[in-house]
Design an enzyme around this catalytic site. Structure first.
Site, mmCIF file in Angstrom:
data_model
loop_
_atom_site.group_PDB
_atom_site.id
_atom_site.type_symbol
_atom_site.label_atom_id
_atom_site.label_comp_id
_atom_site.label_asym_id
_atom_site.label_seq_id
_atom_site.Cartn_x
_atom_site.Cartn_y
_atom_site.Cartn_z
ATOM 1 C CG HIS A 1 -1.991 -1.062 1.140
ATOM 2 N ND1 HIS A 1 -2.960 -1.092 0.169
ATOM 3 C CD2 HIS A 1 -2.207 -2.131 1.933
ATOM 4 C CE1 HIS A 1 -3.753 -2.142 0.363
ATOM 5 N NE2 HIS A 1 -3.310 -2.790 1.415
ATOM 6 N NE ARG B 1 1.562 -5.266 3.476
ATOM 7 C CZ ARG B 1 0.394 -4.796 3.936
ATOM 8 N NH1 ARG B 1 -0.451 -5.604 4.550
ATOM 9 N NH2 ARG B 1 0.095 -3.521 3.795
ATOM 10 C CD GLU C 1 -4.439 -9.352 4.492
ATOM 11 O OE1 GLU C 1 -4.519 -8.366 5.245
ATOM 12 O OE2 GLU C 1 -3.564 -9.443 3.602
ATOM 13 C CG ASP D 1 -7.222 -5.919 4.126
ATOM 14 O OD1 ASP D 1 -8.047 -5.310 3.426
ATOM 15 O OD2 ASP D 1 -6.008 -5.725 4.051
#
Length: 255
Positions: free
Chosen positions: A46, A70, A148, A174
């Site tokens: 993100h 990540r 998630e 999430d």
């Protein structure tokens, strides 16, 4: 902290804590790692950060901490390119089935056990130790699968049992959205998390999550999470800025 140290501590169940970074400036992982966190997450799911930014940010992390990246998705190409930068761990979002977990692990391993390509890079001292690293097959790498989604919760025991998956990670935002209660950590969310924690305990796979406040840190630790990422750079900056402005307005009598 060496790669082996982070994996060893997770495997033994030692207390481990991290910090989440989203900003591109390498000063951020540098300064938070100096606070004493065991590991620092460099997020690329993100954030606009590219590989060049990830490489610099990993180098900036203090030797007493480890870097975990990540990736944006369970994509072997993205995973391969991040691994060449030599993180201590890699985290993959939205792992929903055991087959996806198997694919994740395969992307981190060299043939014949996996599908990772072989090349000179930071992970093998720029080609000086290629044979050694291929033989070790990144035995010290920490592989973290994020749970998630509803399917991930349904299949979490099978995911936790996949050889090579070293840890699970609950994404609170999430997962709460997936069970129909975004930001509300009520019954549906608690049921889902309990299933993840139970699966981790059965399969001896540590389970972690993200806390965005001191209250959440306390809640997750009391709930039984094995490790907690305690804070996010963007949110801490927002909260600090808002608090500073509010303090000034209060001091000026609400002018």
């Amino acid at each position: 902290m060496s790669h082996a140290d982070l994996k060893r501590r997770l495997t033994r169940g030692d207390p481990v804590t991290g910090y989440w970074t989203s900003l591109a400036d390498p000063a951020v992982p540098e300064l938070v790692s100096q606070s004493g966190f065991d590991f620092v997450v460099v997020d690329t799911e993100h954030t606009p950060s590219g590989l060049e930014t990830v490489a610099v940010n990993l180098r900036s992390i203090d030797d007493e901490s480890a870097g975990v990246v990540r990736v944006p998705w369970n994509d072997p190409v993205r995973i391969k390119r991040v691994l060449d930068l030599d993180p201590a761990g890699v985290m993959v979002p939205m792992v929903s089935t055991a087959a996806e977990a198997v694919d994740f692990v395969a992307a981190t391993r060299y043939p014949p056990e996996g599908i990772r390509g072989i090349a000179a890079g930071r992970s093998n001292d720029y080609g000086r130790n290629v044979a050694e690293r291929v033989e070790r097959d990144d035995a010290d790498l920490v592989r973290i699968a994020q749970i998630e989604t509803e399917a991930g919760v349904e299949n979490v025991t099978d995911i936790a049992a996949v050889e090579g998956v070293d840890a699970l990670f609950v994404g609170p935002a999430d997962l709460s959205a997936a069970v129909g209660s975004f930001g509300d950590y009520g019954d549906a969310f608690e049921d889902a998390v309990t299933r993840v924690l139970d699966a981790g305990q059965r399969e001896r796979t540590p389970v972690g999550t993200l806390a965005t406040s001191a209250d959440e840190v306390e809640r997750w630790v009391e709930w039984g999470f094995d490790f907690v990422v305690c804070g996010v750079d963007i949110l801490d900056l927002v909260h600090g800025a808002d608090a500073a402005l509010a303090a000034h307005e209060t001091a000026r009598g609400g002018e």
